[in-house]
Design an enzyme around this catalytic site. Sequence first.
Site, PDB file in Angstrom:
ATOM      1  N   ASP A  85       1.314  -0.703  -0.179  1.00 38.73           N
ATOM      2  CA  ASP A  85       0.356   0.116   0.274  1.00 38.73           C
ATOM      3  C   ASP A  85       1.216   1.299   0.028  1.00 38.73           C
ATOM      4  O   ASP A  85       2.197   1.186  -0.801  1.00 38.73           O
ATOM      5  CB  ASP A  85      -1.195  -0.516   1.383  1.00 38.73           C
ATOM      6  CG  ASP A  85      -2.009   1.445   1.174  1.00 38.73           C
ATOM      7  OD1 ASP A  85      -3.348   0.615   0.909  1.00 38.73           O
ATOM      8  OD2 ASP A  85      -1.371   1.860   1.932  1.00 38.73           O
ATOM      9  N   TYR A 191      -1.780  11.681   2.175  1.00 42.22           N
ATOM     10  CA  TYR A 191      -1.862  11.731   0.805  1.00 42.22           C
ATOM     11  C   TYR A 191      -2.032  13.002   0.779  1.00 42.22           C
ATOM     12  O   TYR A 191      -0.860  12.867  -0.730  1.00 42.22           O
ATOM     13  CB  TYR A 191      -3.240  10.897   1.213  1.00 42.22           C
ATOM     14  CG  TYR A 191      -3.297   9.717   1.353  1.00 42.22           C
ATOM     15  CD1 TYR A 191      -3.162   8.832   0.560  1.00 42.22           C
ATOM     16  CD2 TYR A 191      -3.577   9.243   2.602  1.00 42.22           C
ATOM     17  CE1 TYR A 191      -3.165   7.721   0.300  1.00 42.22           C
ATOM     18  CE2 TYR A 191      -3.291   7.715   2.480  1.00 42.22           C
ATOM     19  CZ  TYR A 191      -3.193   6.952   1.584  1.00 42.22           C
ATOM     20  OH  TYR A 191      -3.663   5.383   1.437  1.00 42.22           O
ATOM     21  N   HIS A 245      -6.973  -6.460  -1.991  1.00 48.85           N
ATOM     22  CA  HIS A 245      -5.922  -5.188  -1.848  1.00 48.85           C
ATOM     23  C   HIS A 245      -4.374  -5.780  -1.013  1.00 48.85           C
ATOM     24  O   HIS A 245      -3.123  -5.777  -0.848  1.00 48.85           O
ATOM     25  CB  HIS A 245      -6.123  -4.078  -1.425  1.00 48.85           C
ATOM     26  CG  HIS A 245      -4.811  -3.238  -1.178  1.00 48.85           C
ATOM     27  ND1 HIS A 245      -4.747  -2.481  -1.634  1.00 48.85           N
ATOM     28  CD2 HIS A 245      -4.963  -2.458   0.162  1.00 48.85           C
ATOM     29  CE1 HIS A 245      -3.239  -1.676  -1.284  1.00 48.85           C
ATOM     30  NE2 HIS A 245      -3.725  -1.698  -0.234  1.00 48.85           N
TER      31      HIS A 245
END
Length: 267
Positions: A85, A191, A245
């Site tokens: 990730d 982010y 994921h």
Amino acid sequence: MAAGDPDEPLVVLLHGHPDFWYGWRDQIGPLVDAGFRVVVPDQRGCNLSDAPDGIDAYRLSTLAADICELIHGEGQESAHVVGHDFGGFVAWHLALQHPSRVDRLGILNVPHPTVYRKTLRSSPQQIIRSWYVWFYQIPTLPEWLLRRNDMDNMVDSLEITSNEGTFDDETIKRYKTAWQYTGIEPRINWYRGFRRSDSPPRDTVTQPTLICWGEDDIALRPSMAEESADYCDDGQLRMFPDTSHWVHHEREEVTEELIRHLAQNSL
């Protein structure tokens, strides 16, 4: 978290969002048994790690520099680095910006940064799948939504992106405890810092690289896996059908593939 003989080859495992070191619990023991020294940090802003204020503290170059210091702190000049990730973005960046620090690279369900940028420019489908990246750029609102109702939305982010049963009740309790230490904002700043980060100085990964990819990742198009391998001088790709994921939680073969890949350095 550290385990194994300090004199053995060093492996650094990098978690993503909304994870912490515990996300690698199934890989630590097998890697140690295979003859590695394993270090699994809580990355900056997560669980028991420091959580500096401000977005710029979470640029990729800074997160990669943290791992350089960790490797140096282990008394080593370089290490095998594996990332999942967002930890995969840090691993890609480290391999491209500081190639002498990375011996062999492992990547789990995150594309090469150049592939990600190109796909976002050309694929409306990927833009929709990456909606959360844009949402996290909004000040204050993401933190409020993710904190409310005992962080139910954070729990949803685990359960929606995984196959049923991947995260049991006891594991979710551990995650909630980890999220409470530093709060939500530093994780969202990953982010925001990502959007402010400079591109690495090169595109081609020279280190031997293994990419493991769960094909049912709801946030990332699987076509990016193959495209990412094309940016590696010595790249291997392993696709896992019916896998989310959270590929390293759901497929034991991922651990076996990683050990096989990393052990080649010692042959």
